[in-house]
Write an enzyme that holds these catalytic residues in place. Structure first.
Site: not given
Length: 398
Positions: A127-129, A244, A383
């Site tokens: 649950g990041y973005s 990650e 990104s």
């Protein structure tokens, strides 16, 4: 850095290869090697099978149930799994939240969650973005307010990979709205069965349900589910992202896909000759393969650093950028090689509902979906544009 392997490492590789040849289910291997979609049972059954051998968490130390392999052995393990066509072990529990718990979690959290991650009892999601807080993660707005012995969480997460299957989420929330962006964030463990959580599918361009948006409406989370200290979550998030981004490089998988690309190009004809003999196409393949070899050497440098007790730093951003560019380049050349044969979109074949594609070319049938799915790789995990900023700041001092 010595690129030569020792006799002990060669023997380790031989043992791993023999075990995979004997134990990897043929149906599962077929799905991976032919780019078919994997379902929940595919991932879960492979995790359980590895767990029976003690190999579901290759990077874990023995005190937490891992095999205690060194960095070189883990690299060999990844290489052999990819070569054999084994599915990846999903990283969210084993490779992402687990290292955070080992380093920052309470003893109670380690006792509760690590065994359940190891044996696959709990399926985790990230649950990041959020809408408006993807690569600029510190702008997240999901709030957690203390209320007695609970936090009350309200907000939204998006692009939650495989969240429809998840039992648990590790989640970044804002616990101090007046602090600087990075200083008011906490790291919570949230049971996905808690009332007030809604998971909605996002169907991607390849018509797959892989990602979701997750809504929190007065969701109660016990204070005991706070990892580390309140408002220190950004520190833990950065630690997790280093693990990650290193994993996102997936050199071993790209080496396997390079073999597939060459086989594909040998089977296709141009002017009566194999496409791989065409100078222009051969040059594209060669350029990509050179990049892949260079990336593997960079990964081995990171492996050597880990062997000396140095964790991934800004090098993780280098691996993430180049690794995802190579992954996309491979799918592009596959698509280019197969041409119009990739146009038919056979979802039933992708999901193994039929043995062969209606278009008659089982190698070509998945390539359009494969190409479109891999457009995401340069975005997730931070990104590539953001990674270039990190490199500029941390490695070049700009």
């Amino acid at each position: 850095m010595d690129l030569n392997t020792t006799p002990a490492e060669d023997a380790f590789r031989a043992d791993i290869r023999a075990w995979l040849e004997s134990n990897l289910p043929h149906a599962l291997r077929d799905k991976v090697l032919h780019h078919k979609r994997l379902n929940r049972d595919d991932y879960a059954s492979w995790h359980r099978l590895l767990g029976q051998r003690g190999w579901s968490a290759a990077a874990w130390p023995p005190e937490y149930g891992g095999p205690g392999w060194n960095a070189t052995q883990r690299h060999i393990w990844d290489d052999e799994c990819a070569r054999a066509g084994a599915p990846i072990v999903l990283p969210f529990g084993v490779s992402m939240v687990a290292p955070v718990l080992m380093k920052y979690g309470s003893d109670a959290q380690k006792r509760r969650y690590l065994p359940r991650i190891l044996d696959g009892t709990d399926w985790w999601c990230q649950g990041y973005s959020e809408p408006g807080a993807g690569s600029d993660l510190a702008s997240l707005r999901t709030r957690a307010e203390r209320d007695g012995d609970h936090y009350v969480v309200n907000g939204q997460k998006t692009w939650t990979t495989l969240g429809q299957y998840a039992d648990m989420m590790f989640c970044l929330v804002r616990t101090d709205g007046d602090a600087k962006k990075q200083e008011g964030i906490s790291f919570l463990l949230i049971d996905m069965k808690t009332p007030g959580i809604t998971v909605r599918p996002i169907i991607t361009l390849d018509e797959d349900h892989e990602v979701n948006e997750v809504f929190f409406d007065d969701v109660k989370v016990p204070l005991d589910n706070l990892v580390g200290e309140e408002n220190r979550g950004w520190t833990y998030a950065k630690y997790l992202l280093g693990h990650e981004r290193t994993g996102i490089a997936r050199v071993a998988n790209s080496k396997r896909e390079m073999v597939f690309l060459k086989r594909l190009a040998l089977a296709q004809k141009k002017n009566g000759k194999p496409l791989l003999d065409d100078p222009l196409f051969a040059a594209k393949v060669a350029s990509l393969e050179i990049d892949l070899i260079a990336l593997e050497v960079t990964v081995l440098r990171v492996v050597a650093n880990e062997a000396q007790g140095r964790g991934p730093g800004p090098e993780a951003s280098l691996l993430k950028i180049k690794g995802t560019e190579i992954q996309q380049g491979l799918t592009e050349l596959m698509f280019e090689a197969i041409g119009p044969l990739a146009a038919p979109f056979d979802v039933s074949f992708l999901e193994s509902a039929r043995a062969h594609s209606v278009a008659g070319d089982d190698d070509a049938a998945p390539l359009a979906a494969y190409y479109f799915n891999y457009r995401k790789t340069s975005i997730y995990g931070g990104s590539n544009e953001i990674q270039k900023n990190i490199i500029a700041q941390m490695m070049l001092g700009l």
